[in-house]
Design a protein around this motif. Sequence first.
Motif, PDB file in Angstrom:
ATOM      1  N   LEU A 266       0.847  -1.193   0.000  1.00 57.50           N
ATOM      2  CA  LEU A 266       0.000   0.000   0.000  1.00 57.50           C
ATOM      3  C   LEU A 266       0.883   1.244   0.000  1.00 57.50           C
ATOM      4  O   LEU A 266       1.633   1.466   0.948  1.00 57.50           O
ATOM      5  N   ALA A 267       0.800   2.038  -1.062  1.00 59.66           N
ATOM      6  CA  ALA A 267       1.620   3.249  -1.203  1.00 59.66           C
ATOM      7  C   ALA A 267       3.091   2.922  -1.001  1.00 59.66           C
ATOM      8  O   ALA A 267       3.816   3.602  -0.279  1.00 59.66           O
ATOM      9  N   ALA A 268       3.542   1.869  -1.654  1.00 65.27           N
ATOM     10  CA  ALA A 268       4.924   1.410  -1.503  1.00 65.27           C
ATOM     11  C   ALA A 268       5.846   2.114  -2.497  1.00 65.27           C
ATOM     12  O   ALA A 268       5.456   2.382  -3.635  1.00 65.27           O
ATOM     13  N   PRO A 269       7.076   2.391  -2.096  1.00 56.02           N
ATOM     14  CA  PRO A 269       8.047   2.984  -3.030  1.00 56.02           C
ATOM     15  C   PRO A 269       8.347   2.037  -4.184  1.00 56.02           C
ATOM     16  O   PRO A 269       8.562   0.840  -3.980  1.00 56.02           O
ATOM     17  N   GLY A 270       8.373   2.604  -5.385  1.00 56.50           N
ATOM     18  CA  GLY A 270       8.732   1.820  -6.566  1.00 56.50           C
ATOM     19  C   GLY A 270       9.931   2.404  -7.295  1.00 56.50           C
ATOM     20  O   GLY A 270      10.333   1.896  -8.336  1.00 56.50           O
ATOM     21  N   ILE A 271      10.488   3.472  -6.754  1.00 61.70           N
ATOM     22  CA  ILE A 271      11.630   4.168  -7.333  1.00 61.70           C
ATOM     23  C   ILE A 271      12.640   4.449  -6.223  1.00 61.70           C
ATOM     24  O   ILE A 271      12.301   4.350  -5.041  1.00 61.70           O
ATOM     25  N   PRO A 272      13.892   4.782  -6.572  1.00 60.98           N
ATOM     26  CA  PRO A 272      14.866   5.111  -5.528  1.00 60.98           C
ATOM     27  C   PRO A 272      14.329   6.182  -4.583  1.00 60.98           C
ATOM     28  O   PRO A 272      13.682   7.138  -5.013  1.00 60.98           O
ATOM     29  N   ILE A 273      14.608   6.021  -3.296  1.00 58.25           N
ATOM     30  CA  ILE A 273      14.030   6.909  -2.292  1.00 58.25           C
ATOM     31  C   ILE A 273      14.443   8.358  -2.508  1.00 58.25           C
ATOM     32  O   ILE A 273      13.647   9.277  -2.257  1.00 58.25           O
ATOM     33  N   GLN A 375       2.736  11.953  -0.784  1.00 58.66           N
ATOM     34  CA  GLN A 375       3.931  11.438  -0.120  1.00 58.66           C
ATOM     35  C   GLN A 375       4.634  10.375  -0.949  1.00 58.66           C
ATOM     36  O   GLN A 375       5.864  10.371  -1.041  1.00 58.66           O
ATOM     37  N   VAL A 376       3.860   9.471  -1.516  1.00 60.83           N
ATOM     38  CA  VAL A 376       4.405   8.472  -2.444  1.00 60.83           C
ATOM     39  C   VAL A 376       3.549   8.586  -3.700  1.00 60.83           C
ATOM     40  O   VAL A 376       2.497   7.961  -3.811  1.00 60.83           O
ATOM     41  N   THR A 377       3.985   9.422  -4.615  1.00 63.46           N
ATOM     42  CA  THR A 377       3.158   9.769  -5.771  1.00 63.46           C
ATOM     43  C   THR A 377       2.840   8.538  -6.628  1.00 63.46           C
ATOM     44  O   THR A 377       3.712   7.715  -6.901  1.00 63.46           O
ATOM     45  N   ALA A 378       1.585   8.429  -7.011  1.00 62.68           N
ATOM     46  CA  ALA A 378       1.086   7.218  -7.663  1.00 62.68           C
ATOM     47  C   ALA A 378       1.751   6.946  -9.020  1.00 62.68           C
ATOM     48  O   ALA A 378       2.198   5.831  -9.281  1.00 62.68           O
ATOM     49  N   LYS A 379       1.816   7.945  -9.857  1.00 64.61           N
ATOM     50  CA  LYS A 379       2.287   7.729 -11.229  1.00 64.61           C
ATOM     51  C   LYS A 379       3.697   7.140 -11.251  1.00 64.61           C
ATOM     52  O   LYS A 379       3.931   6.063 -11.828  1.00 64.61           O
ATOM     53  N   GLU A 380       4.635   7.827 -10.627  1.00 67.73           N
ATOM     54  CA  GLU A 380       6.023   7.400 -10.685  1.00 67.73           C
ATOM     55  C   GLU A 380       6.254   6.063  -9.981  1.00 67.73           C
ATOM     56  O   GLU A 380       6.973   5.186 -10.480  1.00 67.73           O
TER      57      GLU A 380
END
Length: 440
Positions: A266-273, A375-380
């Motif tokens: 849920l709202a997990a990072p998918g790109i470098p922090i 906070q963790v933008t959906a698109k990127e």
Amino acid sequence: MKKLLFLLCVLSPSVFAQSVIGSWSGELSFQGVKLPLIIHIKPAGDGITATMDSPYQGAKDLPVQVAKWADELLTIEVTNIGLSYKAKLVTPDSLHGDFSQGPLKVKFGMSRSKGEKPLVRPQTPEGPYAYYTEEVTVKNEVEGNVLAGTLAAPDQSTKHPILVMITGSGAQTRDEELFGHKPFLVIADHLAKQGIATLRLDDRGMGQSEAGKPDATSADYAGDILSAVNFLSKRGYKNIGLLGHSEGGMIAPMVNSSKVKFMVLLAAPGIPIVELMRAQTYEIGRSQGAPEAMAKRISDTNYKLYQYMNSYKGSDFRADVLKYLKEEMKDPQAETTIKQVESEWFRYFIAFDPTSYLKKVKVPVLALNGTKDVQVTAKENLEGLRASLPKNKKTEILAMEGLNHLFQTAKTGSVMEYGQIEETISPAVLEKIASWIKSL
């Protein structure tokens, strides 16, 4: 009246301060957001001391570094977050003045508090529950720290699928409690009624969990979760999954165990922090009313600092970063900034790239992100998850329309809005999690 004012002016500071002693409440209003604030003022020698509450942000008794009543002016400063309030007593029961924090600068009035309004949270379940619950403890198999938690299940059988729940950044209780909301309790309650068990744990040093070693990082937290997975396996559970929110969604793929059969991110990072934080700083600034140029400048400045931190090879991190802040970045609050970035947790976090772990995930994944998440933008991040997660016919990666970082139905997505919203988590998200797990 003129005579009364004159008499007040010649009284000693300690007596004069009595006029502002007590609790004051007001509601900041900006960009369609209303944020209650409470200031508690107490006498201290010949002056005053103060603390602040922000109920919608889950902050209580926030220390105030500067509290002064002088020359008919109340000055309140919370320096570590750049907050300032300067106001005059316009009546015995009302203050009016200027509030500022970062780019936000507004006129702000406060009144003597008559008690806090209770927060309305209609989704929060209340016992007794129509399912089995058990208080448990889990010992980290490497570090030895003990975590306390609650197992919630349809019954005492171990035949049901079960999720270990992983909270987001910051120390939190097992319910991931913030802003008066208890999202993990709401999720656990819904899933138990749908035939799915959960184990939710107090973070280190929270609730009934031991603090463990100082300066723990996300990698250490992954060790806590791995130990929880092994705990459930020893109890006889076979279909074990992980549910992580925000940083918890970053930690879940780090848990290396063949016993984990599925994941809900849920709202997990998918790109470098470092890239995630660049977008986050910009979006939060814009959501709080900062002009685009200012939001971009602050975002770029932070990004420059994080890049310097990630490339640092020296031997005295604190001294060198502090020097960089003062000399290269001309940061007037360098001493405050260094306190925010020098912890082992933050240094690990800002250097983290989740893609290396995501590429190793072999199990089905349900990944959700709200389109109004600042906070963790959906698109990127959803694009990053799609690119990194191996193909699995049962994996679903979805943007949830109109939801914020907490998966509430939101107007703006602003962090300031979280506490205003009565909904703890969208029913559509609860239903999606349950139906997806049952379809596996």
